[in-house]
Write an enzyme that holds these catalytic residues in place. Structure first.
Site, short mmCIF file in Angstrom:
data_model
loop_
_atom_site.label_atom_id
_atom_site.label_comp_id
_atom_site.label_asym_id
_atom_site.label_seq_id
_atom_site.Cartn_x
_atom_site.Cartn_y
_atom_site.Cartn_z
N TRP A 252 1.48 -15.42 3.97
CA TRP A 252 0.24 -15.32 3.19
C TRP A 252 0.24 -16.35 2.07
O TRP A 252 -0.79 -16.99 1.81
CB TRP A 252 0.04 -13.90 2.65
CG TRP A 252 -0.10 -12.89 3.74
CD1 TRP A 252 0.74 -11.85 4.00
CD2 TRP A 252 -1.13 -12.84 4.75
NE1 TRP A 252 0.30 -11.15 5.10
CE2 TRP A 252 -0.84 -11.74 5.57
CE3 TRP A 252 -2.25 -13.62 5.03
CZ2 TRP A 252 -1.64 -11.39 6.67
CZ3 TRP A 252 -3.04 -13.28 6.11
CH2 TRP A 252 -2.74 -12.18 6.92
N ASP B 275 -1.64 -12.25 -5.59
CA ASP B 275 -2.11 -11.55 -4.40
C ASP B 275 -1.34 -10.22 -4.34
O ASP B 275 -0.13 -10.22 -4.11
CB ASP B 275 -1.83 -12.42 -3.16
CG ASP B 275 -2.18 -11.72 -1.84
OD1 ASP B 275 -2.57 -10.53 -1.86
OD2 ASP B 275 -2.07 -12.38 -0.79
N LYS C 60 -4.68 -2.19 2.89
CA LYS C 60 -3.27 -1.82 2.98
C LYS C 60 -2.99 -0.50 2.24
O LYS C 60 -2.25 0.32 2.72
CB LYS C 60 -2.39 -2.93 2.39
CG LYS C 60 -2.66 -4.32 2.94
CD LYS C 60 -1.96 -4.59 4.25
CE LYS C 60 -2.51 -5.78 5.02
NZ LYS C 60 -2.52 -7.05 4.33
C1 LIG Z 1 -2.92 -8.55 4.72
C2 LIG Z 1 -2.66 -9.53 3.66
C3 LIG Z 1 -3.53 -10.61 3.40
C4 LIG Z 1 -4.74 -10.90 4.25
O1 LIG Z 1 -5.76 -10.09 3.92
P1 LIG Z 1 -7.20 -10.22 4.66
O2 LIG Z 1 -8.00 -9.23 3.89
O3 LIG Z 1 -6.99 -9.88 6.09
O4 LIG Z 1 -7.68 -11.62 4.50
C5 LIG Z 1 -3.23 -11.45 2.35
N1 LIG Z 1 -2.14 -11.25 1.58
C6 LIG Z 1 -1.27 -10.25 1.81
C7 LIG Z 1 -0.10 -10.07 0.91
C8 LIG Z 1 -1.52 -9.36 2.85
O5 LIG Z 1 -0.66 -8.34 3.07
#
Ligand SMILES: *Cc1c(COP(=O)(O)O)cnc(C)c1O
Length: 356
Positions: free
Chosen positions: A99, A166, A190
């Site tokens: 990511w 993030d 998540k």
């Molecule tokens: C799942 C995830 C993403 C991607 O998220 P989307 O909403 O599918 O774009 C980005 N960063 C992390 C840490 C993730 O676990």
């Protein structure tokens, strides 16, 4: 049979969230209409957004001067919105996984990117330390929880430039000192809501520092000015997120949830350490994620991977297969995962060891 949901994302939600979402789909806020078919500008839905924002503020103790936004496009759209809005000349990124890499790739379209450190050499099985952050970079970007590799930065770091994180897969798993960050964002699928809504916590005064024209939808200022209502927001996922936030509050908030998360993770990591057939992929305990616990068959037991997965599946455990880049197993132990599911997994591991 009772199912145990270890999926990494979209992933387990509290039963309360699912039940309340069903009720809202049938009859939303006493309107006699479904949440699926009402205006996002109706007073009932505006109240949902306001309550969700307020619970973000209360649970995370967000200080004055920050906005809470609910946007579409996933965390992946934030990978480009961040440099679009903040990268003047140079930005610094910590490369802790797939990511982070995707975020770096987008930032490179807008200017110079300094990768301050990377753990790519060992499939991202640790969090790099002891790196230097260039003082003239516009911001420093980190991924606090690396969903695929099971590493996590659980301390809110002090840096001398704006910090952007993030937190897709660990938001609301622990208290966070928001004041250390200029922006925190994530896909909600998540630990908070079904997929479709992206949360952004942003310090208002970091905006307006780049010269380039920014398309309306890509500009954070648009969404701050219109309180996430510039265009139609993801109505249903926001409604579900509100239910999870209410549930979190009823659990006693983030201190209480963190305590349970530590108990669950310790229980599983301890079994992985004790059990001769398994080993953790992240060696340094300080770097181990509380949310995604990655492990593989121990040396000499590699051939039993498929057999263990079959045993776990036969006992109702879903989503345990590790990401293809890591292999083995990944047990995601998000807030909503009950202790009984961790117990079931630990017992399956013990049974497997006995039988071999
Ligand atoms: C799942 C995830 C993403 C991607 O998220 P989307 O909403 O599918 O774009 C980005 N960063 C992390 C840490 C993730 O676990």
């Amino acid at each position: 049979m009772k199912k145990h949901n270890f999926f990494a994302g979209p992933s387990i939600l509290p039963q309360f969230t699912i039940d309340e979402t069903i009720k809202g789909i049938q009859n939303f806020a006493g309107t006699g209409l479904s949440i699926l078919e009402i205006s996002h500008r109706s007073k009932e839905f505006v109240a949902v957004v306001e309550e969700a924002q307020q619970l973000f503020r209360d649970l995370l103790k967000i200080p004055e001067g920050y906005s809470v936004l609910f946007l579409g496009g996933g965390a992946s759209t934030q990978f480009l919105m961040i440099p679009f809005n903040f990268l003047g000349k140079k930005a610094a990124y910590l490369n802790t996984g797939a990511w982070a890499n995707k975020a770096i790739k987008e930032a490179k379209l807008f200017g110079e990117v300094v990768e301050v450190a990377s753990s790519k050499d060992t499939t991202y099985n640790y969090i790099p330390k002891g790196y230097e952050i260039p003082a003239d970079a516009d911001y420093f970007h980190i991924t606090t929880n690396n969903t695929i590799y099971g590493t996590e930065i659980r301390e809110d770091m002090d840096v001398n430039i704006p910090l952007i994180a993030d937190m897709s897969s660990d938001i609301f798993s622990r208290p966070v000192d928001i004041s250390k960050y200029d922006m925190i964002y994530g896909g909600a699928q998540k630990n908070l809501a079904p997929s479709g809504v992206t949360f952004v916590i942003i310090k208002n005064d970091i905006l307006g520092k780049v010269d380039r024209p920014i398309p309306t939808m890509m500009n954070y200022q648009t969404h701050i000015d219109k309180d996430s209502m510039f265009n139609t927001p993801p109505v249903l996922p926001i409604f579900s997120a509100l239910q999870t936030l209410k549930w979190l509050k009823a659990q006693g908030g983030l201190e209480a949830i963190e305590k349970i998360n530590i108990e669950k993770a310790d229980w599983l990591y301890d079994e992985i350490e004790r059990n001769k057939m398994f080993k953790a992929t992240v060696a340094d305990k300080a770097d181990r994620s509380l949310m995604n616990i990655c492990f593989v068959m121990n040396d000499g037991f590699e051939e039993f991977e498929k057999e263990f997965l079959e045993l776990a599946t036969s006992k109702g455990m879903m989503g345990l297969k590790g990401h293809r880049s890591v292999g083995g197993f990944r047990a995601s132990t998000y807030n909503a995962l009950p202790k009984e599911s961790v117990k079931a997994l630990v017992e399956a591991m013990q049974e497997f060891e006995k039988n071999h």
